[in-house]
Write an enzyme that holds these catalytic residues in place. Structure first.
Site, PDB file in Angstrom:
ATOM      1  N   ASP A  56       0.864  -1.170   0.000  1.00 11.94           N
ATOM      2  CA  ASP A  56       0.000   0.000   0.000  1.00 11.94           C
ATOM      3  C   ASP A  56       0.909   1.232   0.000  1.00 11.94           C
ATOM      4  O   ASP A  56       1.659   1.460   0.950  1.00 11.94           O
ATOM      5  CB  ASP A  56      -0.917   0.007   1.231  1.00 11.94           C
ATOM      6  CG  ASP A  56      -1.895   1.156   1.134  1.00 11.94           C
ATOM      7  OD1 ASP A  56      -2.822   1.199   1.961  1.00 11.94           O
ATOM      8  OD2 ASP A  56      -1.748   1.978   0.218  1.00 11.94           O
TER       9      ASP A  56
HETATM   10  C1  GLC Z   1      -3.499   4.805  -0.345  1.00 11.42           C
HETATM   11  C2  GLC Z   1      -4.518   3.846   0.237  1.00 11.42           C
HETATM   12  C3  GLC Z   1      -4.836   2.668  -0.639  1.00 11.42           C
HETATM   13  C4  GLC Z   1      -4.774   3.101  -2.090  1.00 11.42           C
HETATM   14  C5  GLC Z   1      -3.329   3.436  -2.392  1.00 11.42           C
HETATM   15  C6  GLC Z   1      -3.162   3.950  -3.820  1.00 11.42           C
HETATM   16  O1  GLC Z   1      -2.577   5.175   0.638  1.00 11.42           O
HETATM   17  O2  GLC Z   1      -4.231   3.343   1.536  1.00 11.42           O
HETATM   18  O3  GLC Z   1      -6.116   2.175  -0.271  1.00 11.42           O
HETATM   19  O4  GLC Z   1      -5.231   2.060  -2.928  1.00 11.42           O
HETATM   20  O5  GLC Z   1      -2.783   4.386  -1.484  1.00 11.42           O
HETATM   21  O6  GLC Z   1      -3.835   5.136  -3.981  1.00 11.42           O
END
Ligand code: GLC
Length: 742
Positions: free
Chosen positions: A285
């Site tokens: 993430d």
């Molecule tokens: C963010 C979120 C995640 C998302 C990712 C890409 O921090 O936690 O849910 O898919 O980054 O945007």
């Protein structure tokens, strides 16, 4: 043709088809292996590297690399936050200049719609309507695929039992069973039956795992929980997504019992890729790999890269730990190249399944982009999903539905004319020209009412226009108040320590209530709120979450009775933030409160009842439903038998409507203390006024099973209580049966 010939032909066909399918499957695996053999170590590491385009969705990494230069050298496997046929074609062309011409994956957070903004996921969960939820995800996928995207970072399947946590808006609420059903519906909606169609995208089960249990409801915080709670409550929706064929997983920012998820072999290797045999790939993430340094779990990005690849994180989003260190770590024999090869295989397999090697531009088609993004059907479906998601919390003296003509209706509050707020958080692009506000929705109803408007105050209470609002209310027959949070008060990094109505909205409500006019309050937010005065004084209360572009029309349809509200809360509404975490699936404790007046030496607060303001599963209708004639097929069953439970459901009111009938079970004596009740099944049933239907549930031993002290999934012999109802605190029918072990 003789039967024997028919049988022979059928057998031959089946063998040839299976062989072809096996060959096709073997073909993809073989194609992956033959490509892998051609790749340099740098190119392999490149496939594990993901960069973000300009619309960043997290803290931007300081040392911004020359992304196109890396792409042209085959050092990038995927881009997120790049969208549109033009941009994706342009960047894909750069990737195809690399030595092996491996196409990029384009990804984005298409959480509740791309061009057509649907209700936030928590709102859709309130519909308890799996077909509505599937169709919402399917349209989001069609529109995402039409703009060159291959992959969405959804569904978020985190069980959320803490409404202080802003991301509760992205999930399916507090319940494991409902969350598992919704995870399945969303994966099927995004991916279709099989990847490869240009009306489907790869889905991503996130955030693995237990992110919804972040301490104190504070985003990115630690999670400490027993194995029993992890397996019993938080993992099943992820398993449901995996069983539904979800193409990817995303790990989470939290630690689980001290170890960051992205460096947690127990989660990603033992459970996901080991016990569950998962063949897709895991993306970090955002910068979660690099964030292990801030956690104090890795000394630096090189150490973080080592821990993450060993723990089964296949693709590094944005921390640049893999692209910066993995090649050298393999050369220095600190990381086994087999780990890199396994991650590369998992990623390449998806690129083959998407057909990107046959045609890297197949998702980037201008004609389809124009056609799909302007499909008029999409907004109609969005309106239907939105109205199914609305929950009627209270309706005193049947104030609702409102008359469509002959009335003066005052529409008051900071959200009455808002458009951007209705879209909610986590949308790829806001286009308020496509949003119908509540005020517009009411006005556009084909009736002859007179509408008045006053804002009264803004969300944060910086504006004070109470006098004008009170004067407006006094001119009306009925007042509709639109109150709640702003769209950016829930979502990522939006935890609130106080979840009451922000600003001076409660004061405004009380000022309008003092006029004596009947009031319908429409509450809009991305989480449960606390609103004691409104709940006690308003004649009617409707919870409208964030319903997306069609929100105003959907709310109007409900307020005027064109749609009879059918939503049920997927999450508990506490009386006070002091009760959190609070779920319907609580425990008896050793000192249960039998009588609210007798709490001496009982498990209770001295200043508040234990019960919620509104319970999980609560939601009213304009009609009434009667439950009766409960029958069970047996009073005793063996483990391999199925118990049939049936009852009659009657619509005893004057409107046709849908009821979500809920089946809860209790295992009153077991080798671990079990919850007082657990949702094990539900059905959403449409009944005309006066109609009766017989509803049947089937209870097999899996619905009776749980993780015992040795973490074995068992159904223990003994009595079980059956509760069937309209809400977790509105049980209409009770029975029990015995599970025998012979
Ligand atoms: C963010 C979120 C995640 C998302 C990712 C890409 O921090 O936690 O849910 O898919 O980054 O945007």
């Amino acid at each position: 043709m003789r039967n024997i010939d028919r049988f022979f032909c059928l057998t031959l066909t089946v063998c040839l088809t299976a062989g072809a399918a096996k060959a096709q499957k073997r073909t993809i695996d073989q194609r992956v292996d033959s490509l892998l053999r051609l790749m340099t170590l740098e190119e392999k590491v490149g496939q594990l590297n993901q960069y973000s385009g300009k619309d960043v969705t997290g803290p931007v990494n300081a040392n911004n690399t020359n992304q196109l230069n890396d792409i042209s050298k085959g050092l990038v496997g995927s881009m997120l936050n790049v969208r549109g046929v033009k941009d994706t074609r342009q960047i894909q062309a750069v990737a195809l200049r690399s030595r092996l011409k491996i196409p990029l994956l384009f990804s984005m957070d298409v959480i509740h719609g791309y061009r057509t903004v649907f209700p936030i996921p928590l709102a859709e969960a309130a519909s308890w309507d799996m077909e509505a939820i599937r169709s919402s995800a399917h349209i989001a996928a069609k529109e995402a695929a039409a703009v060159g995207l291959h992959w969405t970072f959804a569904p978020m399947v985190d069980v959320g039992r803490d409404p202080r946590w802003g991301r509760v808006m992205e999930g399916a609420g507090e319940d494991t069973y409902l969350g598992s059903m919704i995870a399945t519906a969303r994966v099927k909606g995004f991916q279709g039956e099989k990847l490869g169609g240009t009306d489907a995208v790869m889905a991503c089960a996130k955030h693995f795992a237990a992110y919804g249990a972040a301490m104190a409801g504070r985003d990115y915080n630690a999670v400490d929980m027993s194995d029993n709670m992890l397996w019993q409550t938080y993992l099943p929706p992820f398993k449901a997504a995996a069983d539904a064929g979800v193409a990817t997983f995303m790990n989470s920012f939290n630690t689980l019992n001290g170890i960051p998820a992205t460096g947690n072999s127990y989660l990603q290797r033992d459970i996901l890729k080991g016990k569950w045999g998962y063949k897709g790939f895991v993306v970090s993430d955002w910068g979660s790999i690099g964030e292990m340094v801030a956690w104090g779990y890795a000394a630096n990005n090189e150490d973080a890269a080592t821990k993450a690849i060993i723990a089964g994180s296949d693709m590094d989003m944005e921390s640049k730990a893999y692209i910066g260190h993995l090649t050298q770590l393999v050369k220095d024999k600190k990381v086994d190249v087999k780990l890199v090869d396994d991650a590369v295989r998992r990623i390449l397999r998806k690129k083959f399944e998407l057909g990107l090697f046959e045609d890297p531009y197949r998702f980037s088609n201008e004609a389809r982009e124009r056609e799909v993004l302007n499909d008029p059907q999409h907004k109609l479906i969005a309106r239907d999903v939105a109205q199914r998601s609305i929950v009627l919390l209270k309706n005193q003296n049947e104030l609702l539905p409102l008359a469509k003509s002959g009335k003066t209706i005052a529409v008051i509050g900071p959200l009455a004319k808002s458009k951007r707020d209705l879209e909610g958080n986590w949308i790829p692009l806001s286009d308020t020209t496509r949003v119908t506000s509540l005020y517009e929705g009411l006005q556009s109803t084909d009736g002859k009412n007179r509408y008045l408007y006053a804002k009264g105050t803004d969300i944060m209470g910086r504006e004070d226009a109470f006098e004008e609002a009170i004067a407006t209310a006094k001119k009306a027959d009925v007042v509709v108040m639109a109150l709640g949070e702003s769209w950016d008060m829930s979502g990522e990094a939006k935890s609130r320590a106080d979840i009451s109505l922000p600003g001076r909205q409660t004061e405004l409500f009380n000022a309008i209530s003092a006029t004596g006019k009947p009031i319908v309050v429409v509450l809009m937010a991305g989480r449960p709120l606390i609103f004691e005065d409104i709940a006690n004084k308003a004649q009617s209360v409707v919870y409208a979450w964030w319903l997306g572009a069609e929100g105003g029309n959907a709310i109007a349809n409900v307020l005027f009775g064109d749609y009879n509200p059918s939503g049920k809360l997927p999450v508990t509404f506490p009386r006070s933030v002091g009760q959190i975490p609070l779920s319907y699936a609580g425990y008896s404790t050793g000192r249960p409160v039998k009588n609210p007046r007798d709490i001496k030496y009982k498990s209770a607060y001295i200043d508040l009842p234990n019960t919620p303001k509104y319970a999980f599963g609560h939601g009213l209708s304009y009609t009434t439903f009667k439950y009766g004639n409960l029958k069970i097929s047996d009073t005793k069953i063996k483990k391999n038998q199925v118990l049939q439970v049936s009852f009659d459901l009657s619509n005893t009111g004057k409107y046709s409507g849908e009821e979500v009938v809920q089946l809860y079970l209790q295992d009153p004596i077991a080798s671990v203390a079990r919850p007082l009740k657990e949702l094990k099944d539900f059905q959403k049933v449409m009944l005309k006024a006066g109609e009766t239907k017989t509803i049947t549930f089937k209870i097999d031993s899996d619905k009776l099973s749980f993780y015992d002290p040795q973490m074995k999934w068992v159904a223990e012999p003994g009595n079980f209580n059956i509760m069937i109802g309209s809400a977790s605190d509105d049980i209409r029918l009770n029975s029990s049966f015995e599970l025998t072990d012979k």
